[in-house]
Structures are given as C-alpha cells and as structure tokens.
Design an enzyme around this catalytic site. Structure first.
Site, short mmCIF file in Angstrom:
data_model
loop_
_atom_site.label_atom_id
_atom_site.label_comp_id
_atom_site.label_asym_id
_atom_site.label_seq_id
_atom_site.Cartn_x
_atom_site.Cartn_y
_atom_site.Cartn_z
N HIS A 17 31.81 0.87 30.76
CA HIS A 17 32.75 -0.28 30.71
C HIS A 17 34.12 -0.10 31.53
CE1 HIS A 17 30.83 -0.60 26.37
NE2 HIS A 17 30.62 -1.56 27.14
N LYS A 41 25.77 -8.47 14.42
CA LYS A 41 25.82 -7.04 14.28
C LYS A 41 26.97 -6.72 13.44
CE LYS A 41 24.79 -6.07 19.38
NZ LYS A 41 25.48 -5.11 20.30
N ARG A 91 23.40 -3.43 34.47
CA ARG A 91 22.90 -2.11 34.50
C ARG A 91 21.33 -2.14 35.10
NH1 ARG A 91 24.84 -0.78 28.73
NH2 ARG A 91 24.35 -2.77 28.40
N SER A 130 26.79 2.31 24.81
CA SER A 130 27.49 2.48 23.78
C SER A 130 26.54 2.89 22.75
CB SER A 130 28.28 1.40 23.13
OG SER A 130 29.15 0.87 24.17
#
Ligand code: ADP
Length: 164
Positions: A17, A41, A91, A130
């Site tokens: 990040h 979430k 990514r 994460s």
C-alpha cells in the site's frame, strides 16, 4: 490542484500500500487515503479508528498525503473530497477482474465523473496483502519485510491486549 482518492481496508497498511501511496503522491498534488468501512467485512484486526491513527502516524510528515475514514460508495466519497480519480493497486490477474468491475461501478455511480487509475507496486512489494501479513503474524513469524516498524509494533501491542 489534482487530488486523488486511495480507498481500501488497510487492515493493516502494508509496504505494498505504502509503495502505491508513494507513487501516487509523486504523480498528483494530493493523495487522500480513505479507510473504508466495509459492512460485509465486519471484523478486522484493527478497528477503523486504529487503522486511521496508524496511517496518520506514518504520514504525519508528508504534506500531500491526507487520511480520512469513510463509508458508503467510494465514488461518492471521491466526489465529496473533490478528487479527480480513484487510485487502485494491481497485484495479479485476480485483482484485475475485480478492479474492472469496480471501476465500471464507480463510473456509473458518479455519472462518469470519477475515473480509476491503476498503479503497480514495485517488484518486491507486489505480492504483499494485508491478509497474508495477518496470517504470517498469527504464526508468530517476522513481518518486518511486509509492514513498517510502526505497524508491526501496533500489531504486537494489539495482540498483547487481546490475550489479556
Ligand atoms: P487488501 O486487498 O490487501 O486487503 P485493501 O483493500 O486495503 O487491501 O487494498 C486497497 C488497494 O490497494 C487495492 O486496490 C489493492 O489491490 C491495493 N493493494 C494492496 N496491496 C497491494 C500491493 N502489495 N501491491 C499493489 N497494490 C496493492
């Protein structure tokens, strides 16, 4: 002045990040990191407030990086803060599929006012996520390659408080 919004969960913020923030802050006048509340979430490692405080500490000396906490549609948040675009980090191919859908939705919600710009983290940070950091941390392994020292310390502190 060109402002951009970088939204995400940042639970916790990783060196991946941070690499994206660094790149964006060199390209645009101001980067607003938005710690987004995701109702799907509910539980995270850090609370939204804790995530925001950590990021504030990391960027306290960087003039063109601001931090906010927000909920609702990301495109609405971008409009509210007068951002020209949303920054996302890519990514892998699996990120790509999701991001294509997301950028289309954000365009529709904002009546074509908000575009999405995808950046790529430098090679050494590209695989970090994460969730991977949390998994490695739970195995009591060293995470200093993936997160800043400040983040690592806060995670250890939080872990200690959860054990008590
Ligand atoms: P994660 O997907 O790791 O849970 P977030 O929801 O907080 O992370 O991610 C916010 C944005 O940052 C997303 O666009 C995500 O793809 C991107 N991102 C996260 N980690 C990286 C990384 N290592 N390299 C590039 N982009 C990343």
């Amino acid at each position: 002045m060109t402002k951009v919004l970088y939204p995400g969960s940042f639970d916790p913020i990783t060196k991946g990040h941070m690499n994206i923030v660094w790149q964006a802050s060199n390209l645009f006048d101001e980067v607003i990191i938005a710690v987004m509340q995701n109702p799907l979430k509910k539980t995270g490692f850090f609370t939204l407030k804790e995530r925001m405080e950590i990021i504030k500490e990391l960027y306290q000396k960087v003039n063109n990086v601001k931090i906010i906490c927000a909920s609702g549609a990301t495109a609405d948040v971008a409009l509210l803060y007068e951002c020209k675009a949303i920054i996302r980090g890519l990514r892998s191919l699996s990120d790509y599929d999701y991001e294509v859908q997301l950028q289309q939705m954000n365009k529709e919600i904002s009546n074509n006012k908000i575009n999405t710009i995808c950046l790529f983290a430098d090679k050494e940070y590209q695989f970090i996520s994460s969730s991977m950091v949390k998994e490695v941390f739970n195995l009591d392994k060293n995470i200093s390659r993936y997160v800043d020292k400040i983040v690592e310390e806060k995670m250890l502190k939080k872990q200690r408080s959860l054990i008590k």
